[in-house]
Design an enzyme around this catalytic site. Sequence first.
Site, mmCIF file in Angstrom:
data_model
loop_
_atom_site.group_PDB
_atom_site.id
_atom_site.type_symbol
_atom_site.label_atom_id
_atom_site.label_comp_id
_atom_site.label_asym_id
_atom_site.label_seq_id
_atom_site.Cartn_x
_atom_site.Cartn_y
_atom_site.Cartn_z
ATOM 1 N N HIS A 1 -0.767 1.169 9.384
ATOM 2 C CA HIS A 1 0.561 1.628 8.974
ATOM 3 C C HIS A 1 0.455 2.845 8.038
ATOM 4 C CE1 HIS A 1 4.841 1.020 7.804
ATOM 5 N NE2 HIS A 1 4.414 1.517 6.656
ATOM 6 N N GLU A 2 -0.335 2.713 6.989
ATOM 7 C CA GLU A 2 -0.419 3.804 6.014
ATOM 8 C C GLU A 2 -1.054 5.032 6.656
ATOM 9 O OE1 GLU A 2 1.349 3.185 3.533
ATOM 10 O OE2 GLU A 2 1.387 1.008 3.747
ATOM 11 N N ALA B 1 0.853 -1.182 0.000
ATOM 12 C CA ALA B 1 0.000 0.000 0.000
ATOM 13 C C ALA B 1 0.888 1.229 0.000
ATOM 14 C CB ALA B 1 -0.897 0.006 1.229
ATOM 15 N N MET B 2 0.262 2.403 -0.247
ATOM 16 C CA MET B 2 1.039 3.641 -0.342
ATOM 17 C C MET B 2 0.312 4.770 0.363
ATOM 18 S SD MET B 2 3.732 5.125 -1.412
ATOM 19 C CE MET B 2 4.000 6.844 -0.979
ATOM 20 N N GLU B 3 1.090 5.506 1.178
ATOM 21 C CA GLU B 3 0.530 6.483 2.101
ATOM 22 C C GLU B 3 0.303 7.870 1.532
ATOM 23 O OE1 GLU B 3 3.722 5.207 2.347
ATOM 24 O OE2 GLU B 3 5.130 6.766 2.939
ATOM 25 N N GLU C 1 9.885 4.661 7.674
ATOM 26 C CA GLU C 1 9.402 3.279 7.659
ATOM 27 C C GLU C 1 9.638 2.548 8.982
ATOM 28 O OE1 GLU C 1 7.316 2.369 5.733
ATOM 29 O OE2 GLU C 1 7.570 3.744 4.047
HETATM 30 ZN ZN LIG Z 1 5.389 2.502 5.120
#
Ligand SMILES: [Zn+2]
Length: 874
Positions: A304-305, A269-271, A327
């Site tokens: 997390h994201e 996934a991407m934040e 991260e």
């Molecule tokens: Zn991350």
Amino acid sequence: MRTDTGHVFKLEDYRPSDYLIPRTSLDFRLSPDATHVTALLTIERREGVAPTAPLVLDGDALTLLGVAIDGHALAAGDYEATPDRLTILKPPAAQCFELRLETEIAPSRNEALMGLYRSNNVYCTQCEAEGFRRITYFLDRPDILSVYTVRVEAPHNEAPLLLSNGNPVERGALANGRHYAVWHDPFPKPSYLFALVAGALGKVAGSFTTMSGREVELGIYVEPGKERLAGYAMDALKRSMKWDEDAFGREYDLDVFNIVAVSDFNMGAMENKGLNVFNDKYVLADEETATDADFANIEAIIAHEYFHNWTGNRITCRDWFQLCLKEGLTVYRDHEFSADQRSRAVKRIAEVRTLRAHQFPEDQGPLAHPVRPRRYREINNFYTATVYEKGSEVVRMIRTILGPELFRAGMDLYFERHDGQAATIEDFLKVFEDVSGRDLAQFALWYHQAGTPNLTVSSTHNAAAREFILEIEQSVPPTPAESRKRLMHIPLAFGFVGADGKPVTWAAVEGATVDDGVIHIRKRRHTVRFSGVSERPSVSLNRGFSAPITLSVQQKADDQFFLAAHDSDPFSRWQAFNTLLTDALIAAFRQILDGKEPVFAARLAELAGRVACDEALEPAYRALALALPGESDIARDIGKGIDPDAIFAAREALARIIAETNRDAFSALYDSLADNGPFSPDAASAGRRALRNILLDYLSLLPEGAALAARSVILVAALAVLAHRHSGTAEAEQALAAFEARYRGDALVLDKWFQIQAGVPGAQTVDKVRALMQHPAFSIANPNRVRSLIGTFSSANQTGFHRPDGEGYRLFAETVLEVEKRNPQVAARLATALRSWRSLEPGRQAKAKQALLDMAKVENLSADLRDIVERTLA
Ligand SMILES: [Zn+2]
């Protein structure tokens, strides 16, 4: 595709950019084959930079249609444009000017899945690390923070939904069935956080009231018809938002928060700010087809994201060497979140298992690098277990050293001091030094030095002097480019356990700083003397896995058995049992190599039975304890001369003895755990299912086992047991065929079907994988499908992949090269499966090396793959 230039980027070469881009306006006219992008960039020359300094922007495979400054088109001699770079040779003398760029890109032909691409007719973007330069020319580096306004235009029927970062400000209809939307993100951000999504998607709506009372509109967008599968993700999102307020005082800052699930995605996934883009694998789940691990992953990755909004987005990285700043810290935060939502002990054991399975081999092999690397050829290859998982362990150690209050004070200071900035690891460590007054210089080596430190510990008890002595010695093994290591500061949590199972205390200690149950190891050798200890205790070390090290303790098996039954620290209790299992498996491996039947102590299998049935322990904990060390875990502990077939045989033999010894108890417990009520994904129910699944795995080794597994086969876990333990039988084949027929139309479930078959142990699986690559549902362009089949085969099937004749390696190399033609990033990630080739026995080692050499000799290899292959061979 970018071919390898051989350029090495070095941390010490970092220089601030001559130019800044405080404001960015983008206008997209979407079309699958010819998307028109107009970028209006406010360019500011940094104070003190000569006006003659050229402005050099990054590009990647771009076609420039037009370039103008302050409204005037540039003449041919004023700039140089290549697909990879745009140089404005003579920028205006004014400190600030406006650069207008027009580019054209083809999302439908973008199979690398970086930049703007199409996934199932949905436009989406992935810009981390360097994908934005595939959209327009830009200073594509994380320390260039810009305020973005984005206008997206497309035919309404093709893309009724138009999303970008920030808040929606305007939308409207245009002629010819077209429409547009404008988004504005008030928070300056680096280009890697840019996102755009457009297409026809279904929406799950929600809302969240922040701690200061602001309403935030939440949206999760999925393929139409799949909305019902996003409920758990929405629930996890709300819990994440609340938790970050409670645990870190962090409040969400925009009016909307959107998540989009797409089926073609290089990562998890991407934040992107306000618009997370997810691999749909980490959004969609229902009780019928998702495993408990799927639910736990969705919860963790959504969290997390979301947490990146502060650790990554509001405070970002100065350069890509600082990747662990966002991260490692965010993984630590999502670990803490899951520990609070679920069982802390179970979560910790699972984290350590993951760290050992993925990070330790990295640290011990040719791809080893520090948590903060000092050089790279291709940054995409540094999204590693070392940066993420070990990076998280380093943050955890800071908390262990400082204690919870000072740790929180340090985090508060970090948010206060660096909000809106692009920061470094030094900035991060400084806040903890400032709040605590401690010097963390030696501790900082955890960021700068690669390799897993080893501690050797022995103990003696002097009854007459009532003294207990620990002799502790540290060493850090050499890693590529780092032959001489400095001594680390290792916080070693410990406890003494008396014969009655109670803690043993001491009167005084000398030889090391000991506080709050932690010995601070700073020198090569410590002789730590505890006085006033009248009985010889069992020593419980590295409690809670306080430091990511390997530990060699000279301790009798009796002590290990004692700790496996009595240690009050749940992690160390699990560790003691796991150490006993590992030692027994390594001994069995050696017996098998010597042509003998492996022999196991009867009390080991009995202990397994007692752990399984200990009602004082949570079911999830018991399930983890019963899971034998994996084949690659055993290989790692053996170190050299690995014969995966012998490891497999040792593991099977031990599993069989445990099953036979505990047949009745396991059977009764299995029946008692049957789920009769309605399904719930909560941790306690998941724990019961995990215990039931592992019992089924043991029982399937008994003559009656196949029938048992076949009866419960609707569950993915039971299908795996049947296919792996009874492969080739009529029951297994029927179950696989029925599963495929039932879930043919569901990509995520079908991924599991591929995955299960790729993981079947034994020599015949290479041919099966070849055959499955011809299956109509297999697509080499879809990362999830490739990872399910080829990734599982190469990284999780030791006996199949390492077939003695090298056929597994040949298939692997061919496939990696095939994937690479489209998607270098995914290919490079796959290729790391051969990183431990040097630990194999000579025959396999030669064949694995040949496969690597075959890849290396291919011309025009991508930067991503060449970097991995050459470092693996170095
Ligand atoms: Zn991350």
